[in-house]
Design a protein around this motif. Structure first.
Motif, PDB file in Angstrom:
ATOM      1  N   HIS A   1     -39.061 -34.710  44.287  1.00 34.62           N
ATOM      2  CA  HIS A   1     -40.335 -35.655  45.826  1.00 34.62           C
ATOM      3  C   HIS A   1     -40.767 -34.556  46.195  1.00 34.62           C
ATOM      4  O   HIS A   1     -41.999 -35.481  46.449  1.00 34.62           O
ATOM      5  N   THR A   2     -40.897 -33.515  46.382  1.00 36.89           N
ATOM      6  CA  THR A   2     -41.951 -32.680  47.263  1.00 36.89           C
ATOM      7  C   THR A   2     -42.253 -31.811  45.914  1.00 36.89           C
ATOM      8  O   THR A   2     -41.656 -31.489  44.697  1.00 36.89           O
ATOM      9  N   LYS A   3     -43.453 -31.316  46.327  1.00 34.49           N
ATOM     10  CA  LYS A   3     -44.377 -29.507  45.344  1.00 34.49           C
ATOM     11  C   LYS A   3     -43.688 -28.681  45.200  1.00 34.49           C
ATOM     12  O   LYS A   3     -42.649 -28.597  46.603  1.00 34.49           O
ATOM     13  N   LEU A   4     -43.330 -28.088  44.438  1.00 39.81           N
ATOM     14  CA  LEU A   4     -42.659 -26.839  44.386  1.00 39.81           C
ATOM     15  C   LEU A   4     -43.340 -25.959  44.749  1.00 39.81           C
ATOM     16  O   LEU A   4     -42.286 -24.979  45.685  1.00 39.81           O
TER      17      LEU A   4
ATOM     18  N   PHE B   1     -50.977 -25.718  48.773  1.00 40.84           N
ATOM     19  CA  PHE B   1     -51.773 -26.155  48.029  1.00 40.84           C
ATOM     20  C   PHE B   1     -51.312 -27.813  47.956  1.00 40.84           C
ATOM     21  O   PHE B   1     -49.864 -28.058  48.600  1.00 40.84           O
ATOM     22  N   GLY B   2     -51.781 -28.133  47.109  1.00 39.39           N
ATOM     23  CA  GLY B   2     -51.770 -29.818  46.519  1.00 39.39           C
ATOM     24  C   GLY B   2     -51.325 -30.518  45.055  1.00 39.39           C
ATOM     25  O   GLY B   2     -50.583 -28.905  44.683  1.00 39.39           O
ATOM     26  N   ARG B   3     -51.235 -31.164  45.364  1.00 37.92           N
ATOM     27  CA  ARG B   3     -50.831 -31.259  43.954  1.00 37.92           C
ATOM     28  C   ARG B   3     -51.487 -31.295  42.609  1.00 37.92           C
ATOM     29  O   ARG B   3     -51.028 -30.587  41.615  1.00 37.92           O
ATOM     30  N   ILE B   4     -53.047 -30.971  43.002  1.00 36.83           N
ATOM     31  CA  ILE B   4     -53.640 -30.732  41.744  1.00 36.83           C
ATOM     32  C   ILE B   4     -54.441 -29.863  42.706  1.00 36.83           C
ATOM     33  O   ILE B   4     -55.058 -29.657  43.561  1.00 36.83           O
ATOM     34  N   ASN B   5     -55.373 -28.352  41.941  1.00 38.37           N
ATOM     35  CA  ASN B   5     -55.141 -27.462  43.188  1.00 38.37           C
ATOM     36  C   ASN B   5     -56.609 -26.466  41.835  1.00 38.37           C
ATOM     37  O   ASN B   5     -56.370 -26.416  41.222  1.00 38.37           O
ATOM     38  N   TYR B   6     -57.557 -26.740  42.757  1.00 41.25           N
ATOM     39  CA  TYR B   6     -58.824 -25.782  42.237  1.00 41.25           C
ATOM     40  C   TYR B   6     -59.301 -24.517  42.851  1.00 41.25           C
ATOM     41  O   TYR B   6     -59.724 -24.392  43.517  1.00 41.25           O
ATOM     42  N   LEU B   7     -58.980 -23.155  41.566  1.00 35.74           N
ATOM     43  CA  LEU B   7     -59.624 -22.124  41.630  1.00 35.74           C
ATOM     44  C   LEU B   7     -60.855 -21.958  41.199  1.00 35.74           C
ATOM     45  O   LEU B   7     -61.149 -22.387  39.997  1.00 35.74           O
ATOM     46  N   PHE B   8     -62.599 -21.760  42.316  1.00 33.73           N
ATOM     47  CA  PHE B   8     -63.109 -21.870  41.666  1.00 33.73           C
ATOM     48  C   PHE B   8     -64.161 -21.020  42.107  1.00 33.73           C
ATOM     49  O   PHE B   8     -64.172 -19.877  43.286  1.00 33.73           O
ATOM     50  N   GLY B   9     -65.121 -20.171  41.401  1.00 35.21           N
ATOM     51  CA  GLY B   9     -65.810 -19.515  42.169  1.00 35.21           C
ATOM     52  C   GLY B   9     -66.894 -18.285  40.782  1.00 35.21           C
ATOM     53  O   GLY B   9     -65.843 -18.827  39.540  1.00 35.21           O
ATOM     54  N   SER B  10     -67.083 -16.685  41.150  1.00 33.66           N
ATOM     55  CA  SER B  10     -68.295 -16.561  39.539  1.00 33.66           C
ATOM     56  C   SER B  10     -67.459 -16.187  39.078  1.00 33.66           C
ATOM     57  O   SER B  10     -66.226 -15.946  39.078  1.00 33.66           O
TER      58      SER B  10
ATOM     59  N   GLU C   1     -49.855 -37.533  36.360  1.00 34.27           N
ATOM     60  CA  GLU C   1     -48.567 -37.690  36.002  1.00 34.27           C
ATOM     61  C   GLU C   1     -48.575 -36.736  37.421  1.00 34.27           C
ATOM     62  O   GLU C   1     -46.931 -36.674  37.689  1.00 34.27           O
ATOM     63  N   ILE C   2     -49.384 -36.695  38.673  1.00 37.33           N
ATOM     64  CA  ILE C   2     -48.988 -36.483  39.668  1.00 37.33           C
ATOM     65  C   ILE C   2     -47.694 -37.228  40.357  1.00 37.33           C
ATOM     66  O   ILE C   2     -47.279 -36.625  41.744  1.00 37.33           O
ATOM     67  N   LYS C   3     -48.142 -38.572  40.101  1.00 35.10           N
ATOM     68  CA  LYS C   3     -47.348 -39.250  40.597  1.00 35.10           C
ATOM     69  C   LYS C   3     -45.552 -39.068  40.300  1.00 35.10           C
ATOM     70  O   LYS C   3     -44.631 -39.414  40.858  1.00 35.10           O
ATOM     71  N   TYR C   4     -45.728 -38.313  39.558  1.00 32.55           N
ATOM     72  CA  TYR C   4     -44.031 -37.942  38.925  1.00 32.55           C
ATOM     73  C   TYR C   4     -43.758 -36.629  39.487  1.00 32.55           C
ATOM     74  O   TYR C   4     -42.697 -35.871  38.741  1.00 32.55           O
ATOM     75  N   GLY C   5     -45.272 -35.901  40.331  1.00 34.25           N
ATOM     76  CA  GLY C   5     -43.866 -34.943  41.143  1.00 34.25           C
ATOM     77  C   GLY C   5     -44.369 -33.646  40.615  1.00 34.25           C
ATOM     78  O   GLY C   5     -43.527 -32.396  40.917  1.00 34.25           O
ATOM     79  N   LYS C   6     -45.342 -33.203  39.582  1.00 33.41           N
ATOM     80  CA  LYS C   6     -46.089 -31.703  39.063  1.00 33.41           C
ATOM     81  C   LYS C   6     -46.641 -31.495  39.755  1.00 33.41           C
ATOM     82  O   LYS C   6     -47.581 -32.181  40.649  1.00 33.41           O
ATOM     83  N   GLN C   7     -47.102 -30.772  39.831  1.00 30.90           N
ATOM     84  CA  GLN C   7     -48.331 -29.822  39.906  1.00 30.90           C
ATOM     85  C   GLN C   7     -49.142 -28.933  38.954  1.00 30.90           C
ATOM     86  O   GLN C   7     -48.817 -28.473  37.758  1.00 30.90           O
ATOM     87  N   PHE C   8     -50.530 -29.366  39.229  1.00 36.86           N
ATOM     88  CA  PHE C   8     -51.168 -28.384  38.634  1.00 36.86           C
ATOM     89  C   PHE C   8     -52.452 -27.455  39.355  1.00 36.86           C
ATOM     90  O   PHE C   8     -53.214 -27.781  40.244  1.00 36.86           O
ATOM     91  N   PHE C   9     -52.761 -26.380  38.282  1.00 34.22           N
ATOM     92  CA  PHE C   9     -53.324 -25.905  38.579  1.00 34.22           C
ATOM     93  C   PHE C   9     -54.488 -24.979  37.644  1.00 34.22           C
ATOM     94  O   PHE C   9     -54.710 -24.992  36.774  1.00 34.22           O
TER      95      PHE C   9
ATOM     96  N   LYS D   1     -58.668 -36.795  48.183  1.00 36.04           N
ATOM     97  CA  LYS D   1     -57.955 -36.884  49.738  1.00 36.04           C
ATOM     98  C   LYS D   1     -57.515 -35.663  49.667  1.00 36.04           C
ATOM     99  O   LYS D   1     -56.294 -35.182  48.340  1.00 36.04           O
ATOM    100  N   PHE D   2     -56.620 -34.350  50.629  1.00 37.67           N
ATOM    101  CA  PHE D   2     -56.367 -32.895  50.911  1.00 37.67           C
ATOM    102  C   PHE D   2     -54.819 -33.372  50.783  1.00 37.67           C
ATOM    103  O   PHE D   2     -54.262 -32.590  50.693  1.00 37.67           O
ATOM    104  N   ASP D   3     -54.424 -34.390  50.135  1.00 38.03           N
ATOM    105  CA  ASP D   3     -52.255 -34.435  49.930  1.00 38.03           C
ATOM    106  C   ASP D   3     -52.595 -34.574  48.880  1.00 38.03           C
ATOM    107  O   ASP D   3     -51.493 -33.754  48.544  1.00 38.03           O
ATOM    108  N   ASP D   4     -53.285 -34.591  47.831  1.00 37.56           N
ATOM    109  CA  ASP D   4     -53.103 -34.373  47.039  1.00 37.56           C
ATOM    110  C   ASP D   4     -54.282 -33.080  45.731  1.00 37.56           C
ATOM    111  O   ASP D   4     -54.083 -32.607  44.850  1.00 37.56           O
TER     112      ASP D   4
END
Length: 351
Positions: A6-9, A30-39, A208-216, A229-232
């Motif tokens: 039920h919580t983020k790993l 981290f949130g549920r969906i996490n973006y790493l960006f830069g040059s 899929e984040i509704k099922y407890g998954k995380q993405f980077f 929203k920052f929760d996700d």
């Protein structure tokens, strides 16, 4: 939700062990969906690997999760064609519990145990494109073919006859839909994908984040980044400096940038999200200013650097929020406002 997750790993992480001590000690939340960006060269891929490795360590040390078949997957930028005609099942699924990983060269994972993965991919692609994959098992090997819904009398055809985009999308969906894949890290998910296909992929991630998954997601594409929203969602800007030791990761959620992004809302659409990647940003008030700037540029009247990205801020009253957001992520900008002094006086009067 996977067996009570039920919580983020991964709630937070301290970056460590990167070459040249890059970003050593940086704290990422981290949130549920996490973006790493830069040059290029700013350390996104290295940090993504670090996140995945530390995630595996946490998974393998969790008594509630260990031994239940959960795994964490890293999909790097493909260096060769991993989409062959034949794919093998993993004969011993328990072997991955030690590493918390699956070989990215394996296209569809454990479909004998999880046929719902293939069914979901088939249904998704049929809904989205009107075609779907068909797996035929021959001995210990499997032949992956595609079918077109409107060609029922035509034989299935090899994935080598399909586009790179559809094959890569199918690969990504296999991991996204896998019920045991708790965390998925994808380096440049936009590769080979049409922008509309990217939008479809992001819709599936949000489901899929509704099922407890995380993405980077480490990305160079503004099409990939969603504002939410920052929760996700969590956003990490890799600020590369000439002196490498001065480079840093800016966690936008921790700077207060998220609140501004939420306030701006739809103004940060795909066009304006490009600010994450622009070396220098030019703020203008409206469409007329855009025409004026481009007209001057075509006539060679603009002496600013070629690699300026222009952002229409939708009126002078939004200028302060855009400027504050740019300052929080330490990005240079140029601001053009009509009658700027008068408007500043008006702001003082209203205050």
């Amino acid at each position: 939700m996977p067996e009570g997750i039920h919580t983020k790993l991964m709630e937070t992480l301290r970056v460590s062990g990167l070459p040249l001590n890059l970003h050593e000690g940086s704290i990422l939340n981290f949130g549920r969906i996490n973006y790493l960006f830069g040059s290029n060269g700013s350390g996104k891929s290295l940090t993504l690997k670090n996140i995945i490795q530390q995630s595996k360590n946490k998974l393998n040390s969790s008594p509630d999760l260990l031994g239940k078949g959960f795994f964490i997957q890293h999909i790097p930028v493909p260096k060769q064609d991993i989409f062959q005609d034949q794919y093998q099942f993993i004969d011993d699924p328990s072997s991955r519990e030690l590493s918390g990983d699956l070989d990215p060269s394996v296209f569809y994972q454990e479909l004998s145990d999880h046929p719902e993965i293939l069914i979901r991919i088939r249904d998704s692609l049929q809904r989205y494109l009107g075609r779907h994959p068909n797996l035929i098992k021959r001995g210990i090997n499997n032949v992956m073919n595609f079918l077109r819904e409107d060609d029922k009398d035509v034989s299935p055809y090899s994935p080598n006859q399909e586009s790179d985009g559809l094959r890569r999308l199918s690969l990504l969906l296999a991991y996204i839909y896998h019920p045991k894949c708790l965390i998925l890290g994808i380096d440049e998910p936009e590769l080979h994908l049409h922008p509309d296909m990217v939008s479809f992929l992001l819709e599936e991630l949000n489901e899929e984040i509704k099922y407890g998954k995380q993405f980077f997601l480490a990305t160079h594409s503004p099409e990939v980044i969603q504002i939410g929203k920052f929760d996700d969602y969590a956003y990490f800007y890799f600020d590369l400096k000439d002196k490498l030791k001065e480079s840093k990761i800016i966690d936008l959620n921790q700077t207060g940038a998220q609140e501004i992004m939420n306030d701006l809302g739809f103004l940060l659409d795909v066009y304006r999200r490009a600010f994450f990647f622009a070396p220098v940003t030019l703020f203008v008030e409206g469409i007329i200013d855009e025409f004026v700037y481009y007209g001057l540029k075509v006539k060679g009247k603009v002496g600013w650097p070629r690699r300026i990205h222009m952002v229409n801020i939708g009126g002078w009253n939004n200028a302060r929020k855009f400027i504050e957001l740019w300052q929080k992520i330490n990005k240079p900008f140029i601001l053009i406002l009509d009658n700027a002094k008068k408007k500043d006086d008006d702001d003082k009067d209203s205050a």
